[in-house]
Design a protein around this motif. Structure first.
Motif, short mmCIF file in Angstrom:
data_model
loop_
_atom_site.label_atom_id
_atom_site.label_comp_id
_atom_site.label_asym_id
_atom_site.label_seq_id
_atom_site.Cartn_x
_atom_site.Cartn_y
_atom_site.Cartn_z
N LEU A 1 0.79 -1.11 0.03
CA LEU A 1 0.05 -0.03 -0.16
C LEU A 1 0.75 1.17 -0.06
CD1 LEU A 1 -2.73 -0.81 2.65
CD2 LEU A 1 -3.01 -0.68 0.03
N GLY A 2 2.12 1.08 0.19
CA GLY A 2 2.87 2.26 0.28
C GLY A 2 3.36 2.94 1.57
N GLY A 3 2.82 2.09 2.63
CA GLY A 3 3.02 2.58 4.05
C GLY A 3 1.83 2.55 4.93
N GLY A 4 0.60 2.07 4.40
CA GLY A 4 -0.57 2.04 5.23
C GLY A 4 -1.84 2.51 4.48
N ILE A 5 -2.84 2.48 4.88
CA ILE A 5 -4.05 3.12 4.42
C ILE A 5 -4.54 4.57 4.44
CG2 ILE A 5 -6.73 2.83 4.28
CD1 ILE A 5 -6.28 -0.04 5.60
N VAL A 6 -4.57 5.12 3.46
CA VAL A 6 -4.65 6.59 3.40
C VAL A 6 -5.99 7.12 3.78
CG1 VAL A 6 -4.26 8.79 2.25
CG2 VAL A 6 -2.76 6.71 2.12
N LYS A 7 -6.10 8.02 4.55
CA LYS A 7 -7.54 8.49 4.87
C LYS A 7 -8.26 8.94 3.56
CE LYS A 7 -8.55 10.90 8.43
NZ LYS A 7 -8.68 11.95 9.35
N GLY A 8 -9.57 8.57 3.34
CA GLY A 8 -10.39 9.00 2.41
C GLY A 8 -9.88 8.09 0.99
N SER A 9 -9.02 7.18 1.09
CA SER A 9 -8.74 6.43 -0.28
C SER A 9 -9.86 5.56 -0.44
CB SER A 9 -7.42 5.83 -0.18
OG SER A 9 -7.37 5.03 1.09
N LEU A 10 -9.90 5.03 -1.68
CA LEU A 10 -10.73 3.91 -2.24
C LEU A 10 -9.79 2.70 -2.94
CD1 LEU A 10 -13.83 3.26 -2.34
CD2 LEU A 10 -13.56 4.04 -4.77
N THR B 1 -19.83 1.96 -7.61
CA THR B 1 -18.46 2.27 -7.06
C THR B 1 -18.30 3.89 -6.92
OG1 THR B 1 -17.45 0.33 -8.10
CG2 THR B 1 -15.82 1.96 -7.55
N ASN B 2 -18.98 4.44 -7.89
CA ASN B 2 -18.96 5.91 -7.94
C ASN B 2 -19.54 6.55 -6.68
OD1 ASN B 2 -17.68 7.37 -10.35
ND2 ASN B 2 -19.04 6.59 -11.57
N ALA B 3 -20.81 5.97 -6.53
CA ALA B 3 -21.41 6.49 -5.21
C ALA B 3 -20.47 6.22 -3.85
CB ALA B 3 -22.59 5.69 -4.87
N LEU B 4 -19.93 5.07 -3.64
CA LEU B 4 -19.15 4.97 -2.66
C LEU B 4 -17.67 5.83 -2.52
CD1 LEU B 4 -19.23 1.04 -2.44
CD2 LEU B 4 -20.28 2.54 -0.84
N MET B 5 -17.38 6.10 -3.71
CA MET B 5 -16.17 6.99 -3.95
C MET B 5 -16.51 8.22 -3.27
SD MET B 5 -14.45 9.61 -6.31
CE MET B 5 -15.30 9.28 -7.61
N HIS B 6 -17.68 8.86 -3.86
CA HIS B 6 -18.06 10.28 -3.63
C HIS B 6 -18.16 10.18 -1.90
CE1 HIS B 6 -18.21 11.89 -7.40
NE2 HIS B 6 -19.19 10.82 -7.90
N THR B 7 -18.78 9.24 -1.22
CA THR B 7 -18.97 9.21 0.14
C THR B 7 -17.70 9.01 0.83
OG1 THR B 7 -21.00 7.93 -0.24
CG2 THR B 7 -20.05 7.91 1.86
N ALA B 8 -16.59 8.22 0.26
CA ALA B 8 -15.46 7.87 1.00
C ALA B 8 -14.59 9.52 0.84
CB ALA B 8 -14.64 7.02 0.28
N LYS B 9 -14.86 10.08 -0.25
CA LYS B 9 -13.77 11.45 -0.43
C LYS B 9 -14.26 12.76 0.53
CE LYS B 9 -11.07 9.55 -3.29
NZ LYS B 9 -9.75 9.38 -3.04
N ALA B 10 -16.01 12.59 0.59
CA ALA B 10 -16.58 13.69 1.14
C ALA B 10 -16.37 13.55 2.70
CB ALA B 10 -18.04 13.58 0.96
N LEU B 11 -16.22 12.33 3.39
CA LEU B 11 -16.25 12.00 4.72
C LEU B 11 -14.89 11.67 5.14
CD1 LEU B 11 -19.57 9.97 5.38
CD2 LEU B 11 -19.27 12.56 5.48
N GLU B 12 -13.84 11.56 4.25
CA GLU B 12 -12.42 11.17 4.45
C GLU B 12 -12.66 9.81 5.16
OE1 GLU B 12 -10.10 14.08 6.32
OE2 GLU B 12 -9.91 15.10 4.24
N ILE B 13 -13.25 8.84 4.79
CA ILE B 13 -13.32 7.51 5.25
C ILE B 13 -12.60 6.48 4.28
CG2 ILE B 13 -14.81 5.87 6.29
CD1 ILE B 13 -16.72 7.71 7.16
N PRO B 14 -11.71 5.83 4.52
CA PRO B 14 -10.93 4.93 3.80
C PRO B 14 -11.98 3.81 3.65
CG PRO B 14 -9.73 4.92 5.89
CD PRO B 14 -10.79 5.90 5.70
N THR B 15 -12.27 3.31 2.16
CA THR B 15 -12.95 2.24 1.82
C THR B 15 -12.23 1.19 0.98
OG1 THR B 15 -14.88 3.97 1.98
CG2 THR B 15 -15.24 1.75 0.79
N ILE B 16 -12.45 -0.20 1.51
CA ILE B 16 -11.98 -1.32 0.79
C ILE B 16 -12.77 -2.18 0.21
CG2 ILE B 16 -10.39 -3.05 1.08
CD1 ILE B 16 -9.12 -2.03 3.64
#
Length: 456
Positions: free
Chosen positions: A83-92, A196-211
């Protein structure tokens, strides 16, 4: 005004849309991939007035603050490396692989470590909460901050995310999610793209990383449209044979790190275990004084890995000799066989040739060419190669050996594991620095010289 409904044909590979069916997709050229879907055409909306339009203003790049970028460590150093060092906040993040390879297993395992400080929402559309609990018990996962939601409606999932605001969301899998407003079935191109688009917008808006967990099709590619890989920030792919214990986690795309790193895991009864020393694991159980086996060193990202290559040449019982390669490109193997016959005088035209990379590892680097050729020649001559020797080098069409990169790193890894001799291209000798523990370095110019230096 009622919405208009019409039927369209959409390509499952690239998302190309057409009003009529094609046997061959005009967009990507694939055959038999056009599926019929029902498309609802929404009525045209009146244009918004200039006063109601929300606009964003450009910001100078020097005024953008990145000091608060935080990464969540997963507790698995192999996964953090990819991952490059861990999970980044707001990443998908999209994790894909064949069924049973370990996608859901690794997600549950990291929940035990991440659950110590984060609230995790695990959304499952394939398993019931009881099934997940049984698997979590087997893996030793009992975090109090892990919450299970069995839901397939992505709108309900997003509403739950907005209400609870967890620190991390896991969707298993994206092919089971669906929009009830769309008439297409779950897993179709439209559903996968819109969810995927809907989950991406939610993750970016709330800065919640989503896997996200993604399935693969029969060709091994990630199921769904190619745009799915463009939407997410990172694409991780599990490689390996389900019958073999080792799993390779590779980053196909990563906006927050390198795509050259890999993680190596061992699948056992208690889940995926990290392999801190892949070279030693790949060489365990290596036969001694047996022809047709050779050790090489490949570079995966910044990590040198030793791999054992086995070759077998036997008399054919068919009109046309068989060729089979596991863990190595079949066409590259055929090319090397042609070079061995034309340039070195080793004839395989009336023999079956088989090649295997031990441990389920797949070698794509040209530096493995010389080891493949040596394993096949050793089996042809039935002459064992030196047990304490390592081989690497690219083979040209003229039978010459071409230099490869990172020769020092390859030799150091081999020396650390006790190898005493290294057969490498002659041009690489000028680039070697240090004595590497007194290892004997033999530079060769062609295949014949390499075999003479290796034969016991």
């Amino acid at each position: 005004m009622a919405q208009k409904i019409k039927n369209v044909y959409r390509c499952t590979e690239c998302g190309f849309e057409s009003a009529k069916w094609y046997g061959k997709c005009p967009g990507c050229g694939q055959w038999n991939c056009m599926t019929e879907e029902i498309k609802e055409v929404a009525p045209q909306r009146s244009s918004l007035s200039a006063s109601n339009r929300s606009s964003t203003r450009p910001v100078a790049i020097n005024n953008i603050d990145t000091t608060e970028e935080a990464r969540y460590h997963t507790g698995l150093t192999e996964l953090d490396r990819v991952l490059g060092g861990g999970i980044v906040k707001g990443s998908l993040i999209l994790i894909s692989g064949e069924p049973g390879i370990g996608k859901s297993t690794i997600l549950l395992q990291i929940c035990e470590y991440l659950g110590q400080s984060l609230r995790i929402l695990y959304v499952s559309g394939e398993e019931s909460s009881r099934q997940i609990k049984l698997r979590a018990t087997r893996l030793g996962v009992n975090s109090e901050n892990l919450y299970i939601l069995t839901e397939t409606d992505v709108q309900n999932v997003m509403e739950q995310i907005r209400c609870d605001k967890p620190d991390l969301v896991m969707i298993d899998s994206i092919q089971t999610m669906n929009f009830t407003d769309l008439n297409s079935s779950p897993g179709s191109v439209t559903q996968v793209r819109e969810c995927t688009n809907a989950l991406m917008h939610t993750a970016k808006a709330l800065e919640i990383p989503t896997i996200l967990v993604g399935h693969v099709n029969k060709d091994g590619a990630i199921a769904g449209p190619k745009v799915l890989e463009h939407i997410v920030d990172a694409v991780l792919y599990f490689e390996g044979d389900r019958q073999m214990p080792y799993r390779i986690l590779r980053a196909v795309k990563n906006r927050y790190g390198s795509t050259n790193e890999i993680g190596v895991f061992d699948m056992g009864d208690s889940g995926l275990q990290q392999v801190d020393n892949p070279s030693l694991a790949m060489l365990s159980g290596r036969p001694i004084h047996v022809s047709g086996t050779c050790v090489t060193c490949v570079i995966e990202g910044s990590r040198p890995i030793l791999a054992e290559i086995q070759g077998l040449a036997s008399t054919t019982g068919f009109g046309n000799p068989r060729r089979m390669a596991t863990g190595f490109d079949y066409n590259r193997m055929s090319l090397l066989l042609a070079v061995l016959e034309k340039r070195a005088g080793y004839y395989f035209s009336n023999l079956d040739a088989y090649l295997n990379v031990v441990g389920g590892l797949r070698l794509d680097e040209p530096a493995a060419d010389l080891a493949v050729a040596m394993a096949l020649v050793s089996s042809l001559k039935d002459v064992p190669l030196s047990e304490d020797a390592i081989v690497f080098g690219e083979v040209g069409l003229a039978g010459e050996l071409r230099s490869v990169s990172s020769a020092d790193a390859r030799i150091s890894e081999a020396s650390r594991l006790g190898f005493q001799k290294c057969i490498l291209p002659h041009h690489n000798l000028k680039q070697i620095r240090g004595n590497h523990g007194g290892m004997q370095l033999i530079g060769v110019k062609n295949i014949k010289e390499a075999f003479e230096a290796l034969a016991e």
